[in-house]
Write an enzyme that holds these catalytic residues in place. Structure first.
Site, PDB file in Angstrom:
ATOM      1  N   GLN A  98     -18.075  -6.223  -1.304  1.00 38.02           N
ATOM      2  CA  GLN A  98     -17.165  -7.087  -2.066  1.00 38.02           C
ATOM      3  C   GLN A  98     -16.791  -8.363  -1.321  1.00 38.02           C
ATOM      4  OE1 GLN A  98     -14.122  -3.826  -2.240  1.00 38.02           O
ATOM      5  NE2 GLN A  98     -12.653  -5.497  -2.032  1.00 38.02           N
TER       6      GLN A  98
ATOM      7  N   SER B 195      -2.708  -7.962   3.137  1.00 44.98           N
ATOM      8  CA  SER B 195      -3.250  -7.832   4.496  1.00 44.98           C
ATOM      9  C   SER B 195      -3.652  -9.200   5.030  1.00 44.98           C
ATOM     10  CB  SER B 195      -4.469  -6.902   4.497  1.00 44.98           C
ATOM     11  OG  SER B 195      -4.121  -5.656   3.937  1.00 44.98           O
TER      12      SER B 195
ATOM     13  N   HIS C 217       0.833  -1.205   0.000  1.00 47.51           N
ATOM     14  CA  HIS C 217       0.000   0.000   0.000  1.00 47.51           C
ATOM     15  C   HIS C 217       0.870   1.259   0.000  1.00 47.51           C
ATOM     16  CE1 HIS C 217      -2.718  -2.893   2.307  1.00 47.51           C
ATOM     17  NE2 HIS C 217      -3.488  -2.547   1.285  1.00 47.51           N
TER      18      HIS C 217
HETATM   19  P1  AMP Z   1      -6.470  -3.723  -0.390  1.00 44.82           P
HETATM   20  O1  AMP Z   1      -6.314  -2.922   0.859  1.00 44.82           O
HETATM   21  O2  AMP Z   1      -6.023  -5.133  -0.267  1.00 44.82           O
HETATM   22  O3  AMP Z   1      -7.840  -3.570  -1.017  1.00 44.82           O
HETATM   23  O4  AMP Z   1      -5.456  -3.076  -1.438  1.00 44.82           O
HETATM   24  C1  AMP Z   1      -5.512  -1.713  -1.735  1.00 44.82           C
HETATM   25  C2  AMP Z   1      -4.658  -1.443  -2.942  1.00 44.82           C
HETATM   26  O5  AMP Z   1      -3.316  -1.841  -2.671  1.00 44.82           O
HETATM   27  C3  AMP Z   1      -5.104  -2.245  -4.173  1.00 44.82           C
HETATM   28  O6  AMP Z   1      -4.969  -1.442  -5.339  1.00 44.82           O
HETATM   29  C4  AMP Z   1      -4.150  -3.392  -4.184  1.00 44.82           C
HETATM   30  O7  AMP Z   1      -3.961  -3.966  -5.458  1.00 44.82           O
HETATM   31  C5  AMP Z   1      -2.889  -2.733  -3.681  1.00 44.82           C
HETATM   32  N1  AMP Z   1      -1.969  -3.727  -3.135  1.00 44.82           N
HETATM   33  C6  AMP Z   1      -2.242  -4.651  -2.182  1.00 44.82           C
HETATM   34  N2  AMP Z   1      -1.162  -5.437  -1.971  1.00 44.82           N
HETATM   35  C7  AMP Z   1      -0.190  -5.006  -2.822  1.00 44.82           C
HETATM   36  C8  AMP Z   1       1.147  -5.415  -3.102  1.00 44.82           C
HETATM   37  N3  AMP Z   1       1.706  -6.442  -2.480  1.00 44.82           N
HETATM   38  N4  AMP Z   1       1.836  -4.729  -4.050  1.00 44.82           N
HETATM   39  C9  AMP Z   1       1.261  -3.698  -4.713  1.00 44.82           C
HETATM   40  N5  AMP Z   1       0.016  -3.260  -4.488  1.00 44.82           N
HETATM   41  C10 AMP Z   1      -0.708  -3.899  -3.563  1.00 44.82           C
END
Ligand code: AMP
Length: 285
Positions: free
Chosen positions: A61, A190, A37
């Site tokens: 979702q 996460s 993030h």
């Molecule tokens: P999330 O909180 O899991 O919904 O992720 C929020 C944003 O962070 C989304 O655009 C994800 O694709 C991105 N994201 C989550 N994990 C990673 C990672 N390991 N590398 C790059 N972007 C990430």
């Protein structure tokens, strides 16, 4: 950094950020922040005058038997991390602020939402598209940053923004950022914190087996054979089941039986214990 929880506070806080020709980048998240993030935030900070991050664990979702209730929530710690990255504004609505009583609209992006995670998690990408459309309308950013870690999500959002004329001034305003990985190759997520130490060690088999499969396919091994080997390696490493292991066209996400001229992507979702992990890598032609 200001944290706002109502749409009225958001509008008030956005107004001074928009003064002059200042640009705003949006980084949507569900919180429980990690280096993946923060990498998005740093890219956003480098390209825009102001960064707005959102934290919203979007109930739409999550499926009925998924981890909505147990999903990690740590708003104070997340806010401190975002403040240290020079984020201007944290938009952290609760579910009632995002979906007031009577909320009745659903955004569904046909085609690109249907396979892969869309098949395994019915309704998931409708929930993603609906909330991201709302975030774009609420914040009206000049650009928005998403991780390639969620490759199908990125494709769904690009299609939605194109179809609904959400991006301005051009479609490049949706920026995909390469996946950030742990030292052993596991994609940061996460959900990795759900893993026991044993599961965490075994989970490194996922990126390793994917690299082997991608190299085999590039080297001429048949796609079905390489994917069969990949699945067998994951099960041998301790994964409980594989939702899918697919070679797909990188733009349409249509499955490929052979590697052709177009950009291809290897995408996998697999379960270890009760945790579902996803990953994807490019497979050069
Ligand atoms: P999330 O909180 O899991 O919904 O992720 C929020 C944003 O962070 C989304 O655009 C994800 O694709 C991105 N994201 C989550 N994990 C990673 C990672 N390991 N590398 C790059 N972007 C990430």
């Amino acid at each position: 950094m200001q944290t706002v929880k109502t749409q009225q506070m958001l509008r008030t806080a956005l107004a001074p950020l928009r003064v002059g020709n200042a640009t705003i980048a949006l980084v949507p998240t569900m919180g429980a922040l990690h280096e993946g993030h923060l990498t998005l935030v740093r890219r956003a900070r480098a390209e825009a005058d102001h960064v707005v991050a959102s934290i919203f664990v979007n109930p739409k979702q999550f499926g009925p038997n998924e981890d909505l209730d147990s999903y990690p929530r740590q708003l104070a710690a997340d806010a401190a991390m975002l403040e240290a990255e020079d984020v201007a504004l944290l938009w952290a609505p609760d579910a009632a602020a995002m979906y007031p009583p009577g909320f009745a609209t659903n955004i569904s992006v046909a085609g690109v939402s249907d396979g892969l995670c869309g098949a395994a998690r019915p309704g998931h990408f409708d929930g993603v598209a609906t909330v991201v459309c709302k975030l774009f309308n609420q914040v009206a950013p000049d650009m928005a940053f998403f991780g390639e870690k969620d490759f199908q999500q990125l494709a769904v959002i690009r299609a939605m923004a194109r179809d609904l004329d959400l991006t301005r001034p051009h479609v490049d305003a949706i920026i995909g950022v390469p996946t950030v990985r742990e030292a052993d190759g596991l994609a940061m997520s996460s959900r990795n914190r759900y893993l026991t130490p044993e599961q965490r060690a075994a989970a490194a088999a996922l990126p390793r087996a994917m690299q082997v499969a991608a190299a085999a396919i590039k080297g001429g091994t048949g796609v079905a054979e390489a994917l069969g080997t990949l699945e067998a390696e994951l099960l041998a490493a301790g994964f409980a089941s594989i939702d899918y292991a697919t070679l797909a066209d990188a733009a349409s996400l249509v499955p490929l039986e052979t590697l052709g001229e177009a950009q291809a992507r290897l995408l996998v979702a697999a379960r270890i214990g009760g945790t579902r992990l996803i990953d994807n890598i490019a497979v050069g032609s």
